[in-house]
Motif scaffolding. Structure first.
Motif, PDB file in Angstrom:
ATOM      1  N   GLU A 121     -37.439  -3.862  35.567  1.00  0.00           N
ATOM      2  CA  GLU A 121     -37.473  -3.831  34.101  1.00  0.00           C
ATOM      3  C   GLU A 121     -36.900  -5.107  33.488  1.00  0.00           C
ATOM      4  OE1 GLU A 121     -35.382  -0.249  33.095  1.00  0.00           O
ATOM      5  OE2 GLU A 121     -36.942   1.021  33.956  1.00  0.00           O
ATOM      6  N   SER A 122     -37.580  -5.585  32.461  1.00  0.00           N
ATOM      7  CA  SER A 122     -37.102  -6.699  31.649  1.00  0.00           C
ATOM      8  C   SER A 122     -36.475  -6.129  30.390  1.00  0.00           C
ATOM      9  CB  SER A 122     -38.273  -7.607  31.270  1.00  0.00           C
ATOM     10  OG  SER A 122     -38.911  -8.099  32.415  1.00  0.00           O
ATOM     11  N   PHE A 123     -35.577  -6.890  29.776  1.00  0.00           N
ATOM     12  CA  PHE A 123     -34.905  -6.399  28.577  1.00  0.00           C
ATOM     13  C   PHE A 123     -34.232  -7.556  27.850  1.00  0.00           C
ATOM     14  CE2 PHE A 123     -32.075  -6.232  32.103  1.00  0.00           C
ATOM     15  CZ  PHE A 123     -30.851  -6.644  31.628  1.00  0.00           C
ATOM     16  N   LEU A 124     -33.788  -7.271  26.641  1.00  0.00           N
ATOM     17  CA  LEU A 124     -33.129  -8.259  25.803  1.00  0.00           C
ATOM     18  C   LEU A 124     -31.616  -8.151  25.954  1.00  0.00           C
ATOM     19  CD1 LEU A 124     -33.865 -10.352  23.565  1.00  0.00           C
ATOM     20  CD2 LEU A 124     -33.408  -8.540  21.909  1.00  0.00           C
ATOM     21  N   LEU A 125     -30.937  -9.278  26.139  1.00  0.00           N
ATOM     22  CA  LEU A 125     -29.475  -9.350  26.150  1.00  0.00           C
ATOM     23  C   LEU A 125     -29.058 -10.074  24.875  1.00  0.00           C
ATOM     24  CD1 LEU A 125     -26.702  -9.084  27.625  1.00  0.00           C
ATOM     25  CD2 LEU A 125     -27.145 -11.367  28.559  1.00  0.00           C
ATOM     26  N   SER A 126     -28.180  -9.459  24.082  1.00  0.00           N
ATOM     27  CA  SER A 126     -27.723 -10.058  22.825  1.00  0.00           C
ATOM     28  C   SER A 126     -26.210 -10.142  22.806  1.00  0.00           C
ATOM     29  CB  SER A 126     -28.183  -9.221  21.631  1.00  0.00           C
ATOM     30  OG  SER A 126     -29.577  -9.169  21.572  1.00  0.00           O
ATOM     31  N   TRP A 127     -25.701 -11.186  22.129  1.00  0.00           N
ATOM     32  CA  TRP A 127     -24.258 -11.363  22.032  1.00  0.00           C
ATOM     33  C   TRP A 127     -23.919 -12.158  20.790  1.00  0.00           C
ATOM     34  CZ3 TRP A 127     -27.423 -14.174  25.141  1.00  0.00           C
ATOM     35  CH2 TRP A 127     -27.333 -15.563  25.079  1.00  0.00           C
ATOM     36  N   ILE A 128     -22.642 -12.078  20.407  1.00  0.00           N
ATOM     37  CA  ILE A 128     -22.099 -12.869  19.312  1.00  0.00           C
ATOM     38  C   ILE A 128     -21.489 -14.123  19.922  1.00  0.00           C
ATOM     39  CG2 ILE A 128     -20.434 -12.951  17.416  1.00  0.00           C
ATOM     40  CD1 ILE A 128     -22.708 -10.921  16.986  1.00  0.00           C
ATOM     41  N   ASP A 129     -22.000 -15.273  19.513  1.00  0.00           N
ATOM     42  CA  ASP A 129     -21.505 -16.556  19.997  1.00  0.00           C
ATOM     43  C   ASP A 129     -20.464 -17.059  19.004  1.00  0.00           C
ATOM     44  OD1 ASP A 129     -21.012 -19.108  20.859  1.00  0.00           O
ATOM     45  OD2 ASP A 129     -23.071 -19.780  20.764  1.00  0.00           O
ATOM     46  N   GLY A 130     -19.244 -17.032  19.405  1.00  0.00           N
ATOM     47  CA  GLY A 130     -18.148 -17.473  18.543  1.00  0.00           C
ATOM     48  C   GLY A 130     -16.884 -16.749  18.941  1.00  0.00           C
ATOM     49  N   ALA A 131     -15.829 -17.488  19.165  1.00  0.00           N
ATOM     50  CA  ALA A 131     -14.611 -16.889  19.697  1.00  0.00           C
ATOM     51  C   ALA A 131     -13.731 -16.251  18.634  1.00  0.00           C
ATOM     52  CB  ALA A 131     -13.821 -17.931  20.471  1.00  0.00           C
ATOM     53  N   ASP A 179     -13.815 -16.958  14.538  1.00  0.00           N
ATOM     54  CA  ASP A 179     -14.152 -16.883  13.131  1.00  0.00           C
ATOM     55  C   ASP A 179     -15.502 -16.200  12.930  1.00  0.00           C
ATOM     56  OD1 ASP A 179     -14.468 -17.216  10.452  1.00  0.00           O
ATOM     57  OD2 ASP A 179     -14.372 -19.403  10.462  1.00  0.00           O
ATOM     58  N   ARG A 180     -15.493 -14.983  12.445  1.00  0.00           N
ATOM     59  CA  ARG A 180     -16.720 -14.222  12.226  1.00  0.00           C
ATOM     60  C   ARG A 180     -17.669 -14.940  11.260  1.00  0.00           C
ATOM     61  NH1 ARG A 180     -18.449 -10.556  15.721  1.00  0.00           N
ATOM     62  NH2 ARG A 180     -17.298  -8.633  15.788  1.00  0.00           N
ATOM     63  N   ASP A 181     -17.132 -15.759  10.323  1.00  0.00           N
ATOM     64  CA  ASP A 181     -17.983 -16.449   9.365  1.00  0.00           C
ATOM     65  C   ASP A 181     -18.843 -17.515  10.022  1.00  0.00           C
ATOM     66  OD1 ASP A 181     -16.979 -14.900   7.321  1.00  0.00           O
ATOM     67  OD2 ASP A 181     -15.432 -16.346   6.776  1.00  0.00           O
ATOM     68  N   THR A 182     -18.404 -18.042  11.148  1.00  0.00           N
ATOM     69  CA  THR A 182     -19.179 -19.083  11.823  1.00  0.00           C
ATOM     70  C   THR A 182     -19.835 -18.559  13.097  1.00  0.00           C
ATOM     71  OG1 THR A 182     -17.239 -19.858  13.026  1.00  0.00           O
ATOM     72  CG2 THR A 182     -17.723 -20.938  10.921  1.00  0.00           C
ATOM     73  N   SER A 183     -19.756 -17.278  13.334  1.00  0.00           N
ATOM     74  CA  SER A 183     -20.359 -16.697  14.523  1.00  0.00           C
ATOM     75  C   SER A 183     -21.875 -16.637  14.378  1.00  0.00           C
ATOM     76  CB  SER A 183     -19.821 -15.291  14.767  1.00  0.00           C
ATOM     77  OG  SER A 183     -18.446 -15.328  15.015  1.00  0.00           O
ATOM     78  N   VAL A 184     -22.547 -16.735  15.510  1.00  0.00           N
ATOM     79  CA  VAL A 184     -23.997 -16.700  15.557  1.00  0.00           C
ATOM     80  C   VAL A 184     -24.404 -15.636  16.560  1.00  0.00           C
ATOM     81  CG1 VAL A 184     -26.033 -18.033  16.212  1.00  0.00           C
ATOM     82  CG2 VAL A 184     -24.143 -19.164  15.054  1.00  0.00           C
ATOM     83  N   GLN A 185     -25.421 -14.856  16.216  1.00  0.00           N
ATOM     84  CA  GLN A 185     -25.945 -13.907  17.193  1.00  0.00           C
ATOM     85  C   GLN A 185     -27.026 -14.596  18.007  1.00  0.00           C
ATOM     86  OE1 GLN A 185     -26.854  -9.787  16.202  1.00  0.00           O
ATOM     87  NE2 GLN A 185     -28.750  -9.970  17.365  1.00  0.00           N
ATOM     88  N   ARG A 186     -26.955 -14.437  19.317  1.00  0.00           N
ATOM     89  CA  ARG A 186     -27.947 -15.019  20.213  1.00  0.00           C
ATOM     90  C   ARG A 186     -28.570 -13.903  21.045  1.00  0.00           C
ATOM     91  NH1 ARG A 186     -27.555 -20.452  19.938  1.00  0.00           N
ATOM     92  NH2 ARG A 186     -25.526 -21.360  19.500  1.00  0.00           N
ATOM     93  N   SER A 187     -29.775 -14.129  21.488  1.00  0.00           N
ATOM     94  CA  SER A 187     -30.466 -13.179  22.358  1.00  0.00           C
ATOM     95  C   SER A 187     -31.191 -13.938  23.450  1.00  0.00           C
ATOM     96  CB  SER A 187     -31.467 -12.342  21.559  1.00  0.00           C
ATOM     97  OG  SER A 187     -30.814 -11.552  20.596  1.00  0.00           O
ATOM     98  N   LEU A 188     -31.303 -13.294  24.592  1.00  0.00           N
ATOM     99  CA  LEU A 188     -31.946 -13.887  25.754  1.00  0.00           C
ATOM    100  C   LEU A 188     -32.778 -12.807  26.430  1.00  0.00           C
ATOM    101  CD1 LEU A 188     -32.090 -16.273  27.842  1.00  0.00           C
ATOM    102  CD2 LEU A 188     -30.044 -15.284  28.889  1.00  0.00           C
ATOM    103  N   TRP A 189     -34.056 -13.091  26.688  1.00  0.00           N
ATOM    104  CA  TRP A 189     -34.917 -12.158  27.399  1.00  0.00           C
ATOM    105  C   TRP A 189     -34.633 -12.281  28.884  1.00  0.00           C
ATOM    106  CZ3 TRP A 189     -37.368  -8.007  26.128  1.00  0.00           C
ATOM    107  CH2 TRP A 189     -38.325  -7.468  26.971  1.00  0.00           C
ATOM    108  N   LEU A 190     -34.253 -11.190  29.517  1.00  0.00           N
ATOM    109  CA  LEU A 190     -33.960 -11.172  30.950  1.00  0.00           C
ATOM    110  C   LEU A 190     -35.079 -10.455  31.689  1.00  0.00           C
ATOM    111  CD1 LEU A 190     -30.143 -10.318  30.987  1.00  0.00           C
ATOM    112  CD2 LEU A 190     -31.236 -12.551  31.197  1.00  0.00           C
ATOM    113  N   SER A 191     -35.481 -11.028  32.798  1.00  0.00           N
ATOM    114  CA  SER A 191     -36.568 -10.495  33.597  1.00  0.00           C
ATOM    115  C   SER A 191     -36.194 -10.612  35.068  1.00  0.00           C
ATOM    116  CB  SER A 191     -37.836 -11.300  33.312  1.00  0.00           C
ATOM    117  OG  SER A 191     -38.847 -10.983  34.233  1.00  0.00           O
ATOM    118  N   PRO A 192     -36.639  -9.672  35.896  1.00  0.00           N
ATOM    119  CA  PRO A 192     -36.334  -9.759  37.332  1.00  0.00           C
ATOM    120  C   PRO A 192     -36.869 -11.034  37.980  1.00  0.00           C
ATOM    121  CG  PRO A 192     -37.225  -7.603  36.794  1.00  0.00           C
ATOM    122  CD  PRO A 192     -37.355  -8.445  35.556  1.00  0.00           C
TER     123      PRO A 192
END
Length: 110
Positions: A33-43, A45-58
């Motif tokens: 199964e393939s799926f989307l991995l998402s995370w908040i990039d930023g240690a 300050d929530r105001d400068t945080s960015v959400q990122r996503s990466l498609w993962l596949s076997p």
């Protein structure tokens, strides 16, 4: 802090969380199964945080690097919540055992 490694990204993640992510990702890949991995990039300050996503596949190589050789016990409730998220339309979010997003330090590998 361990690392989740893909072709383009290196995510610095606490070994406890990384253990649970590894478990879920390996289970998904074993089922083909393939799926989307998402995370908040930023240690901090929530105001400068960015959400990122990466498609993962076997078919795409990923790696897990732990800072400690000591095994981390798997918390089945946490692993189950992450597994359920990975099968959702939103995808697997990097979150703690309480279901809260965990900001991740992210480095581009290109």
């Amino acid at each position: 802090m361990g690392s989740f490694i893909s072709a383009d990204w290196l995510l610095r993640i606490d070994d406890d969380l990384l253990t649970h992510l590894e478990y879920v990702i390996v289970q998904q890949f074993r089922r083909g199964e393939s799926f989307l991995l998402s995370w908040i990039d930023g240690a901090n300050d929530r105001d400068t945080s960015v959400q990122r996503s990466l498609w993962l596949s076997p078919s795409i190589a990923v790696g897990f690097e732990f800072d400690s050789a000591d095994p981390v016990p798997l918390q089945l409730g946490w692993a189950s919540a992450l597994s359920a998220a990975s099968g959702s339309t939103e995808g697997l979010r990097i979150m703690d055992a309480d279901g809260l997003d965990v900001p991740v330090v992210t480095e581009m590998r290109r």
